[in-house]
Design a protein around this motif. Sequence first.
Motif: not given
Length: 275
Positions: A125-146
Amino acid sequence: MFPLISIIVPCYNQAEYLDECLQTVLEQTFQNWECIIVDDGSPDNTEEVAKRWVEKDSRFKYLYKSNGGLSSARNAGIEIAAGEWILPLDCDDKIGNQYLKLAEEKFNENYKIIYCNAEKFGSQNGFWQLPDYSRKTLAVENIIFCTAFFRKNDWKRVNGYDTNLIYGWEDWEFWISILKDGGEVYKINEICFYYRIKETSMITEMSSIDGNMKIMTSKNIIYKKHIAFFTKELGSFQSLYKQNKKLIAENNHLKNLLNSKRYTVINKIFNLFKL
């Protein structure tokens, strides 16, 4: 006139969670929606549960298909969706009652993807901490849930979810397909998505040796498919190679498997960009 939002709920052998999920759809303050429940050849009582909701409210629709996996189920639901905007929702998760309303307020601002803050529930339980969106960050990992909004036209443009990704990561590949040639993303600063964590789930299964192999299989498909995107955002395949090198070092059995004939082509690609 408010736009129609199509919510796509694939379900395979998880009927026990379906009522809870669909109740959060019914409770939306934004009313112009349809919800397509896609029964992906489920062996449990998914059909029985889904049809109760169809009888309760005509905005719920039921679609049966033979089992083909998550990407196939989402694609089947989106194919018959009437809405301009699509929201996938896995049948064991939930959405807050303001999610559709807050997203719809941004539909005219030319965003490609709209999502929100999220919270975990269940065995964690708890807040799901995800990195802020950027194209570069998206290239490293998935940062947007389905469970994020996108236009059906964009789904058509990128040929939908990749059905080759049977071991997961289909969301990551889909977001890359939509965003790699440009486009803005908006994050609603409210918790509107609730992600269920189960004791045994695809994520926990992926922590095993076999799970690591499945991760590698999926990632290799994505890397090959979007080489230009990764090269543009990361400069080279150095970062991707280092990730694989670390994974290989963690387990000798995995290393032997990755050096097998099955992965010869992929290894050549990574070695090409290796420093």
